[in-house]
Design a protein around this motif. Structure first.
Motif, PDB file in Angstrom:
ATOM      1  N   LEU A 260      36.064 -49.284  12.574  1.00  9.83           N
ATOM      2  CA  LEU A 260      37.073 -49.295  13.635  1.00  9.83           C
ATOM      3  C   LEU A 260      37.548 -50.698  13.954  1.00  9.83           C
ATOM      4  CD1 LEU A 260      35.403 -46.772  16.114  1.00  9.83           C
ATOM      5  CD2 LEU A 260      37.219 -46.300  14.454  1.00  9.83           C
ATOM      6  N   GLY A 261      38.852 -50.834  14.166  1.00 16.01           N
ATOM      7  CA  GLY A 261      39.424 -52.105  14.577  1.00 16.01           C
ATOM      8  C   GLY A 261      40.919 -52.123  14.372  1.00 16.01           C
ATOM      9  N   THR A 262      41.536 -53.208  14.815  1.00 15.55           N
ATOM     10  CA  THR A 262      42.977 -53.358  14.651  1.00 15.55           C
ATOM     11  C   THR A 262      43.355 -53.271  13.177  1.00 15.55           C
ATOM     12  OG1 THR A 262      43.153 -54.639  16.682  1.00 15.55           O
ATOM     13  CG2 THR A 262      44.930 -54.898  15.075  1.00 15.55           C
ATOM     14  N   GLN A 263      42.532 -53.841  12.309  1.00 17.32           N
ATOM     15  CA  GLN A 263      42.650 -53.622  10.864  1.00 17.32           C
ATOM     16  C   GLN A 263      41.459 -52.753  10.514  1.00 17.32           C
ATOM     17  OE1 GLN A 263      45.262 -54.792   8.876  1.00 17.32           O
ATOM     18  NE2 GLN A 263      44.407 -53.502   7.274  1.00 17.32           N
TER      19      GLN A 263
ATOM     20  N   SER B   4      46.503 -51.107   9.220  1.00 15.26           N
ATOM     21  CA  SER B   4      46.752 -51.968  10.373  1.00 15.26           C
ATOM     22  C   SER B   4      47.240 -51.137  11.556  1.00 15.26           C
ATOM     23  CB  SER B   4      47.808 -53.029  10.040  1.00 15.26           C
ATOM     24  OG  SER B   4      48.123 -53.766  11.210  1.00 15.26           O
ATOM     25  N   PHE B   5      46.590 -51.335  12.677  1.00 17.32           N
ATOM     26  CA  PHE B   5      47.005 -50.714  13.931  1.00 17.32           C
ATOM     27  C   PHE B   5      47.373 -51.792  14.944  1.00 17.32           C
ATOM     28  CE2 PHE B   5      44.090 -47.739  11.860  1.00 17.32           C
ATOM     29  CZ  PHE B   5      44.945 -46.660  11.708  1.00 17.32           C
ATOM     30  N   ALA B   6      47.932 -52.890  14.443  1.00 17.27           N
ATOM     31  CA  ALA B   6      48.380 -53.981  15.306  1.00 17.27           C
ATOM     32  C   ALA B   6      49.514 -53.473  16.189  1.00 17.27           C
ATOM     33  CB  ALA B   6      48.847 -55.158  14.460  1.00 17.27           C
ATOM     34  N   PRO B   7      49.501 -53.835  17.464  1.00 13.14           N
ATOM     35  CA  PRO B   7      50.531 -53.340  18.378  1.00 13.14           C
ATOM     36  C   PRO B   7      51.956 -53.580  17.872  1.00 13.14           C
ATOM     37  CG  PRO B   7      48.817 -54.441  19.608  1.00 13.14           C
ATOM     38  CD  PRO B   7      48.517 -54.672  18.152  1.00 13.14           C
ATOM     39  N   GLY B   8      52.238 -54.750  17.333  1.00 15.96           N
ATOM     40  CA  GLY B   8      53.581 -55.042  16.837  1.00 15.96           C
ATOM     41  C   GLY B   8      53.995 -54.154  15.685  1.00 15.96           C
ATOM     42  N   LYS B   9      53.065 -53.823  14.831  1.00 16.54           N
ATOM     43  CA  LYS B   9      53.343 -52.978  13.678  1.00 16.54           C
ATOM     44  C   LYS B   9      53.561 -51.526  14.083  1.00 16.54           C
ATOM     45  CE  LYS B   9      51.571 -51.923   9.067  1.00 16.54           C
ATOM     46  NZ  LYS B   9      51.595 -50.497   8.979  1.00 16.54           N
ATOM     47  N   CYS B  10      52.881 -51.107  15.142  1.00 14.02           N
ATOM     48  CA  CYS B  10      52.922 -49.709  15.573  1.00 14.02           C
ATOM     49  C   CYS B  10      53.992 -49.442  16.632  1.00 14.02           C
ATOM     50  CB  CYS B  10      51.562 -49.293  16.115  1.00 14.02           C
ATOM     51  SG  CYS B  10      50.258 -49.341  14.879  1.00 14.02           S
ATOM     52  N   GLY B  11      54.631 -50.469  17.136  1.00 11.60           N
ATOM     53  CA  GLY B  11      55.680 -50.271  18.132  1.00 11.60           C
ATOM     54  C   GLY B  11      55.255 -50.576  19.557  1.00 11.60           C
TER      55      GLY B  11
ATOM     56  N   THR C  80      36.522 -60.684  24.095  1.00  6.86           N
ATOM     57  CA  THR C  80      36.779 -59.599  25.028  1.00  6.86           C
ATOM     58  C   THR C  80      37.886 -58.702  24.493  1.00  6.86           C
ATOM     59  OG1 THR C  80      36.097 -60.982  26.879  1.00  6.86           O
ATOM     60  CG2 THR C  80      37.424 -59.049  27.409  1.00  6.86           C
ATOM     61  N   LEU C  81      38.928 -59.312  23.922  1.00  8.99           N
ATOM     62  CA  LEU C  81      40.039 -58.534  23.380  1.00  8.99           C
ATOM     63  C   LEU C  81      39.576 -57.594  22.265  1.00  8.99           C
ATOM     64  CD1 LEU C  81      43.035 -57.947  23.482  1.00  8.99           C
ATOM     65  CD2 LEU C  81      43.397 -59.854  21.916  1.00  8.99           C
ATOM     66  N   SER C  82      38.721 -58.083  21.362  1.00  8.42           N
ATOM     67  CA  SER C  82      38.240 -57.212  20.283  1.00  8.42           C
ATOM     68  C   SER C  82      37.339 -56.108  20.843  1.00  8.42           C
ATOM     69  CB  SER C  82      37.538 -58.014  19.185  1.00  8.42           C
ATOM     70  OG  SER C  82      36.382 -58.638  19.667  1.00  8.42           O
TER      71      SER C  82
ATOM     72  N   PHE D 277      39.738 -47.638  20.271  1.00  9.86           N
ATOM     73  CA  PHE D 277      39.648 -46.868  19.028  1.00  9.86           C
ATOM     74  C   PHE D 277      38.524 -45.843  19.108  1.00  9.86           C
ATOM     75  CE2 PHE D 277      41.863 -50.643  17.248  1.00  9.86           C
ATOM     76  CZ  PHE D 277      42.985 -49.988  16.773  1.00  9.86           C
ATOM     77  N   LEU D 278      37.389 -46.241  19.676  1.00  6.62           N
ATOM     78  CA  LEU D 278      36.255 -45.324  19.789  1.00  6.62           C
ATOM     79  C   LEU D 278      36.600 -44.148  20.708  1.00  6.62           C
ATOM     80  CD1 LEU D 278      33.399 -44.512  19.094  1.00  6.62           C
ATOM     81  CD2 LEU D 278      32.582 -46.100  20.868  1.00  6.62           C
ATOM     82  N   ALA D 279      37.260 -44.408  21.822  1.00  6.49           N
ATOM     83  CA  ALA D 279      37.650 -43.335  22.736  1.00  6.49           C
ATOM     84  C   ALA D 279      38.595 -42.351  22.051  1.00  6.49           C
ATOM     85  CB  ALA D 279      38.300 -43.917  23.995  1.00  6.49           C
ATOM     86  N   MET D 280      39.565 -42.882  21.316  1.00  8.34           N
ATOM     87  CA  MET D 280      40.497 -42.003  20.587  1.00  8.34           C
ATOM     88  C   MET D 280      39.758 -41.195  19.533  1.00  8.34           C
ATOM     89  SD  MET D 280      43.413 -42.206  21.994  1.00  8.34           S
ATOM     90  CE  MET D 280      44.261 -41.192  20.808  1.00  8.34           C
TER      91      MET D 280
END
Length: 153
Positions: free
Chosen positions: A8-11, A29-36, A74-76, A83-86
């Protein structure tokens, strides 16, 4: 038995073992910019889980994931928690067993050392014949290997 393994992670790395023994894997990649945007990353992750389930003929018996207890920032930590909650909600909705595995346990199973570095994880994946693109995919393959061992698959 169809088993999905996740780093699990942004990548995020993923590896899927199909009933016949075939393995598919990758890194997304689940980076916010890439996903909208920030909220969109969670929807993209949920969509990704469903598309991987569809690769398995619509059925997953188990999802194994890397149970991270310490984060570099903290951000990670916040992203991991999201990701874990989802993942927990998706597994509950789809009636799929969810199994956490510790970082050291994964590394020891894959490399023989519980403190293996990223490069070592990649090296073992390549030695096993996988064309990995990053450490996230290598980690997912290691989790899958451990999952198959634990499941007797």
């Amino acid at each position: 038995m169809n088993i999905l393994a996740l780093d699990l992670g942004t990548q995020g790395g993923w590896a899927l073992s199909l009933c016949g023994g075939a393995v598919k894997s990758g890194s997304e990649s689940f980076a916010p910019g890439k996903c909208g945007g920030y909220g969109q990353r969670w929807m993209a992750f949920r969509t990704h889980l469903s598309s991987v389930r569809d690769m398995a003929g619509g059925e997953l018996q188990a999802v194994y994931y890397e149970d991270v207890k310490r984060h570099v920032s903290t951000l990670s930590a916040h992203a991991y928690g999201g990701f874990l909650a989802m993942l927990q909600a998706w597994c509950a909705t789809n009636n799929v067993r969810l199994i956490p595995v510790g970082v050291g346990t994964i590394k020891k199973h894959w490399t023989g050392a519980g403190n293996a570095k990223k490069a070592e994880m990649i090296d073992v994946a390549r030695a096993k014949g996988f064309a990995v693109i990053d450490d996230n995919q290598a980690d997912a393959l290691a989790i899958l290997s451990l999952a198959r061992h634990l499941e007797g698959a």
